[in-house]
Design an enzyme around this catalytic site. Structure first.
Site, PDB file in Angstrom:
ATOM      1  N   ASN A  96       0.838  -1.196   0.000  1.00 52.33           N
ATOM      2  CA  ASN A  96       0.000   0.000   0.000  1.00 52.33           C
ATOM      3  C   ASN A  96       0.877   1.252   0.000  1.00 52.33           C
ATOM      4  O   ASN A  96       2.096   1.166  -0.009  1.00 52.33           O
ATOM      5  CB  ASN A  96      -0.965  -0.013   1.193  1.00 52.33           C
ATOM      6  CG  ASN A  96      -0.207  -0.053   2.510  1.00 52.33           C
ATOM      7  OD1 ASN A  96       0.562   0.833   2.824  1.00 52.33           O
ATOM      8  ND2 ASN A  96      -0.417  -1.128   3.272  1.00 52.33           N
ATOM      9  N   ILE A 108      -2.145  -7.246  14.590  1.00 56.46           N
ATOM     10  CA  ILE A 108      -0.987  -7.222  15.505  1.00 56.46           C
ATOM     11  C   ILE A 108      -1.297  -6.392  16.747  1.00 56.46           C
ATOM     12  O   ILE A 108      -1.097  -6.832  17.885  1.00 56.46           O
ATOM     13  CB  ILE A 108       0.249  -6.643  14.776  1.00 56.46           C
ATOM     14  CG1 ILE A 108       0.558  -7.481  13.527  1.00 56.46           C
ATOM     15  CG2 ILE A 108       1.457  -6.605  15.708  1.00 56.46           C
ATOM     16  CD1 ILE A 108       1.563  -6.855  12.576  1.00 56.46           C
ATOM     17  N   LYS A 147     -10.116  -2.230  19.020  1.00 53.90           N
ATOM     18  CA  LYS A 147      -8.731  -2.690  19.245  1.00 53.90           C
ATOM     19  C   LYS A 147      -8.427  -2.840  20.736  1.00 53.90           C
ATOM     20  O   LYS A 147      -7.423  -3.456  21.096  1.00 53.90           O
ATOM     21  CB  LYS A 147      -7.731  -1.695  18.639  1.00 53.90           C
ATOM     22  CG  LYS A 147      -7.956  -1.399  17.178  1.00 53.90           C
ATOM     23  CD  LYS A 147      -7.105  -2.257  16.283  1.00 53.90           C
ATOM     24  CE  LYS A 147      -7.444  -1.981  14.823  1.00 53.90           C
ATOM     25  NZ  LYS A 147      -6.769  -2.867  13.906  1.00 53.90           N
TER      26      LYS A 147
HETATM   27  O1  C5P Z   1      -8.040  -2.038  11.397  1.00 49.70           O
HETATM   28  P1  C5P Z   1      -7.116  -1.014  10.892  1.00 49.70           P
HETATM   29  O2  C5P Z   1      -6.092  -1.560   9.922  1.00 49.70           O
HETATM   30  O3  C5P Z   1      -7.740   0.209  10.366  1.00 49.70           O
HETATM   31  O4  C5P Z   1      -6.326  -0.552  12.204  1.00 49.70           O
HETATM   32  C1  C5P Z   1      -5.255   0.313  12.175  1.00 49.70           C
HETATM   33  C2  C5P Z   1      -4.408   0.146  13.425  1.00 49.70           C
HETATM   34  O5  C5P Z   1      -4.209  -1.235  13.751  1.00 49.70           O
HETATM   35  C3  C5P Z   1      -3.026   0.686  13.223  1.00 49.70           C
HETATM   36  O6  C5P Z   1      -2.533   1.067  14.491  1.00 49.70           O
HETATM   37  C4  C5P Z   1      -2.286  -0.516  12.668  1.00 49.70           C
HETATM   38  O7  C5P Z   1      -0.893  -0.414  12.847  1.00 49.70           O
HETATM   39  C5  C5P Z   1      -2.876  -1.641  13.463  1.00 49.70           C
HETATM   40  N1  C5P Z   1      -2.981  -2.913  12.739  1.00 49.70           N
HETATM   41  C6  C5P Z   1      -2.216  -4.000  13.118  1.00 49.70           C
HETATM   42  N2  C5P Z   1      -2.326  -5.187  12.462  1.00 49.70           N
HETATM   43  C7  C5P Z   1      -3.194  -5.345  11.444  1.00 49.70           C
HETATM   44  C8  C5P Z   1      -3.983  -4.262  11.037  1.00 49.70           C
HETATM   45  C9  C5P Z   1      -3.844  -3.058  11.697  1.00 49.70           C
HETATM   46  O8  C5P Z   1      -1.404  -3.851  14.052  1.00 49.70           O
HETATM   47  N3  C5P Z   1      -3.293  -6.510  10.840  1.00 49.70           N
END
Ligand code: C5P
Length: 408
Positions: free
Chosen positions: A213, A312, A350
């Site tokens: 991306n 993560i 989260k």
């Molecule tokens: O769900 P979304 O991708 O919008 O969430 C964004 C937040 O979650 C950011 O802090 C991103 O670094 C973290 N994230 C993550 N692992 C993922 C997806 C997002 O740590 N697979």
């Protein structure tokens, strides 16, 4: 950014081939807004001329303690009291030895000895052959200088002018300039261990293709830098980006979301703050082909199956809650609209105390951004500014919340 605006720096040069880098350092300090007074030892003038340093610093270079231009004929007194810092780059083995012994045979060492310890910080950038650096006498002098209140910066590693390879190179001018900028930042996060994820992930389809991306990693790198400047020990888990590692930050490079997760799990132990700024791919191809996928002549594209990547941040936050641990988790949300509502929902989903929202398409790849901080109390906007500036504000906000948590 004018990070050294209003700062007056005495830049000392002692004898060493690394003097050629001091010209660039002088230029960078001035570019960052500082005024620079150069002081050179006699040995330094064998490597670079005072003419060069005068032209770059826009001030006559001081060379002698007998310089009669000072009305009281004591240039070392004014020189030690006026600057916001004295930086000696390069600091030769001999100069370190002289300073460690409190000797004052020339203007530079005299100025260091005459400086008020509580007012004028002294930063030393050693530069020498690897054997000289490793010698017990030099290491003893470094220990003594630190005990005496000097900041002895680390040395670089690599090719040396003498043809040998090893420790002892002077840090690069950019690193020295950043180390000085960091020196002046408030130490909000002293004693904290901060883990940051940054950049995109790259999910392989086959050995030559993949899905990624537009995340540039700039915001996450700025946060890592700001946390280091604020006194934290910082580890940066970075997806594939071509950004230089911020000064003093330990970097772990990864490609995929699974690698990022493994790196975070390995590094999170002992961390006190976790900032997830990476734009992790939501899905990855179910299995990456071993060999390059070829067109088969049918005109049909290959059928790709996707599986969801682990979250993560949510995983770390959940583990932390189960453990009742003291890790403060910060998430990011890159949205295209309704930032507040999405950020609030994401914070709850989260399970993190602080969620930082930004408008993704407006910030990807840019040097500026605007942030919306959402926590249990409400929200706060950090208005449009360079990312490093915002990162410093965010670090101060995190520190304030850590302080509040410590008082509970
Ligand atoms: O769900 P979304 O991708 O919008 O969430 C964004 C937040 O979650 C950011 O802090 C991103 O670094 C973290 N994230 C993550 N692992 C993922 C997806 C997002 O740590 N697979």
């Amino acid at each position: 950014m004018n990070d050294l605006a209003g700062k007056h720096i005495v830049l000392g040069l002692s004898g060493g081939i690394a003097c050629y880098k001091s010209a660039e350092l002088c230029r960078l300090l001035i570019k960052a807004g500082a005024t620079v007074q150069v002081v050179m030892t006699e040995a330094a003038t064998q490597f670079i001329t005072p003419v060069t340093m005068q032209a770059l610093s826009n001030q006559p270079v001081l060379l002698s303690q007998w310089d009669a231009r000072e009305p009281n004929n004591m240039p070392h007194i004014k020189l030690g009291r006026e600057p916001d810092a004295i930086v000696i780059a390069p600091a030769s083995a001999d100069l370190l030895a002289q300073l460690a012994q409190g000797r004052a045979a020339d203007l530079l060492t005299l100025t260091c000895l005459a400086r008020p310890l509580e007012r004028t910080p002294l930063l030393l950038a050693p530069a020498m052959n690897r054997e000289m650096w490793a010698h017990p006498a030099t290491q003893r002098n470094v220990t003594q200088l630190r005990a005496d209140g000097a900041v002895v910066l680390p040395v670089g590693q690599g090719d040396q002018a003498c043809g040998e390879v090893g420790d002892g190179r002077m840090l690069e001018p950019e690193q020295l300039c950043d180390a000085l900028i960091a020196h002046f930042q408030p130490k909000w996060l002293a004693g904290q261990r901060v883990l940051v994820t940054a950049g995109p992930t790259f999910e392989a389809i086959d050995p030559v293709r993949g899905i990624t991306n537009h995340s540039s990693g700039k915001m996450g790198f700025a946060i890592a830098r700001a946390a280091q400047e604020a006194g934290a020990e910082v580890t940066l888990v970075a997806g594939p980006v071509h950004l230089p590692t911020p000064w003093g930050v330990r970097r772990v490079n990864v490609q995929s979301a699974l690698q990022m997760q493994a790196a975070v799990q390995a590094e999170v132990e002992g961390a006190t703050v976790f900032v997830a700024a990476a734009a992790v791919a939501d899905w990855r191809p179910a299995s990456a082909a071993d060999q390059k996928l070829k067109k088969d002549g049918s005109g049909l594209p290959p059928a790709l199956d996707f599986v969801e990547n682990p979250d993560i941040l949510a995983g770390v936050a959940q583990g932390e809650r189960a453990r009742c641990g003291a890790l403060y988790c910060v998430g990011f949300a890159a949205e295209s609209h309704d930032l507040l509502a999405h950020a609030q929902a994401k914070r709850a989903r989260k399970g993190v105390p602080l969620l930082v929202g930004n408008i993704g398409p407006a910030t990807f790849g840019q040097d500026d951004n605007a942030l919306l901080l959402v926590d249990a109390e409400g929200y706060r906007e950090l208005s449009h500014a360079p990312k490093l500036n915002l990162a410093r504000q965010l670090v101060a906000e995190i520190a304030r919340r850590l302080g509040a948590a410590a008082q509970v």
